[in-house]
Motif scaffolding. Structure first.
Motif, PDB file in Angstrom:
ATOM      1  N   UNK A  20       0.843  -1.200   0.000  1.00  0.00           N
ATOM      2  CA  UNK A  20       0.000   0.000   0.000  1.00  0.00           C
ATOM      3  C   UNK A  20       0.878   1.249   0.000  1.00  0.00           C
ATOM      4  N   UNK A  22       0.416   4.426   0.803  1.00  0.00           N
ATOM      5  CA  UNK A  22      -0.261   5.527   1.493  1.00  0.00           C
ATOM      6  C   UNK A  22       0.851   6.388   2.117  1.00  0.00           C
ATOM      7  N   UNK A  23       0.526   7.191   3.112  1.00  0.00           N
ATOM      8  CA  UNK A  23       1.557   8.066   3.683  1.00  0.00           C
ATOM      9  C   UNK A  23       2.720   7.247   4.229  1.00  0.00           C
ATOM     10  N   UNK A  24       2.390   6.183   4.959  1.00  0.00           N
ATOM     11  CA  UNK A  24       3.433   5.341   5.549  1.00  0.00           C
ATOM     12  C   UNK A  24       4.228   4.625   4.451  1.00  0.00           C
ATOM     13  N   UNK A  53      -2.940   3.218  -3.956  1.00  0.00           N
ATOM     14  CA  UNK A  53      -2.023   4.332  -4.211  1.00  0.00           C
ATOM     15  C   UNK A  53      -2.718   5.636  -3.835  1.00  0.00           C
ATOM     16  N   UNK A  54      -2.108   6.394  -2.937  1.00  0.00           N
ATOM     17  CA  UNK A  54      -2.649   7.701  -2.557  1.00  0.00           C
ATOM     18  C   UNK A  54      -1.797   8.791  -3.216  1.00  0.00           C
ATOM     19  N   UNK A  55      -2.276  10.033  -3.128  1.00  0.00           N
ATOM     20  CA  UNK A  55      -1.581  11.116  -3.839  1.00  0.00           C
ATOM     21  C   UNK A  55      -0.157  11.296  -3.346  1.00  0.00           C
ATOM     22  N   UNK A  56       0.085  10.973  -2.077  1.00  0.00           N
ATOM     23  CA  UNK A  56       1.444  11.106  -1.541  1.00  0.00           C
ATOM     24  C   UNK A  56       2.395  10.138  -2.265  1.00  0.00           C
ATOM     25  N   UNK A  59       3.467  11.492  -5.622  1.00  0.00           N
ATOM     26  CA  UNK A  59       4.564  12.446  -5.449  1.00  0.00           C
ATOM     27  C   UNK A  59       5.916  11.726  -5.534  1.00  0.00           C
TER      28      UNK A  59
END
Lengths: 114, 142
Positions: A20, A22-24, A53-56, A59
């Motif tokens: 995943x 995400x932020x982590x 997948x998150x926006x972070x 990046x």
């Protein structure tokens, strides 16, 4: 989150991400991706095993691709799952980093001209 | 965590990035198998972006507030509500930076708001009694 690096023939590197982002997850791949981006010129980032997948995470991918392109290299994304592909497309990132669903095509797309 | 109206549970977290780990298992559990997997994954994306936005930008660095999440599945909708006591901010109307034309020009970041709106076009925002309420309704497939 895991990251595996495969050096292929022709100077191409295939980076397999799994888990995943995400932020982590993004924190876990940020440094390895920076190192890879800084030292390679032909990169296939394999997303087939990325569940989320998150926006972070976008990046991290874009930052890596920017660095490679700055050196005249190329980066493509390989085989994202449908919802991961939606995140990439909805953000317009697919206009900047091409998506391929076929590994051979992806490798050919980044391979340096001979 | 006491069951709330509609059989789903609420989650209250501290408005800090470290607390984000709890929202993924919470949504899976609160969904209770009622929400199809593809829709649930889209909801995860929108929720993650919304909560991350509050945790990262809604509070002063030394004064994290609270974020409360609610899920209701009723009337053919799965509706997420994100309530927080951070600075007023409307993710449904805040300006989104236009996409750069090339990798060379792009500044990485700022894509979260666009993802919330793409995954949940019916999102609404309200500021009431010093709290932000972001409602994310997702139509359930028939």
């Amino acid at each position: 989150m895991s990251i595996t690096i495969h050096e292929l023939d022709g100077g191409v590197t295939r980076v397999v991400l799994a888990g995943r982002i995400d932020i982590k997850g993004a924190q876990e791949i940020d440094t390895p991706l920076s190192v890879i981006g800084g030292s390679r010129r032909a990169l296939v980032i394999d997303l087939a095993e990325v569940e989320f997948l998150a926006s972070i995470g976008l990046r991290s991918l874009v930052q890596c691709a920017k660095v490679v392109q700055l050196k005249g290299g190329k980066v493509v994304l390989l085989s994202p799952r449908p919802v991961v592909a939606e995140v990439i497309q909805f953000s317009g990132i697919d206009e900047l980093i091409p998506i391929h669903d076929d590994a051979d095509e992806a490798i050919a797309a980044v391979s340096p001209a001979r | 965590m006491a069951p709330a109206e509609g059989g789903n549970s609420d989650l209250r977290i501290v408005g800090a990035v470290e607390a984000l780990d709890r929202i993924y298992p919470w949504l899976d559990e609160a969904a209770g198998g009622e929400i199809p997997e593809t829709l649930l994954t889209r909801m995860h994306v929108a929720l993650e972006e919304a909560v991350a936005n509050v945790a990262l930008h809604g509070f002063a660095p030394d004064a994290p507030g609270h974020i409360t999440l609610r899920l209701r599945v009723e009337d053919g909708q799965a509706r997420l509500v994100i309530e927080d006591n951070g600075a007023p901010f409307d993710p449904t109307t805040a300006e989104i930076r236009p996409m750069a034309a090339s990798l060379a020009e792009v500044t990485p970041g700022g894509w979260g708001l666009g993802l919330i709106r793409k995954f949940c076009p019916a999102a609404t925002y309200e500021r009431r009694d010093g709290l932000n309420y972001l409602t994310l309704p997702f139509p359930m497939p028939v």
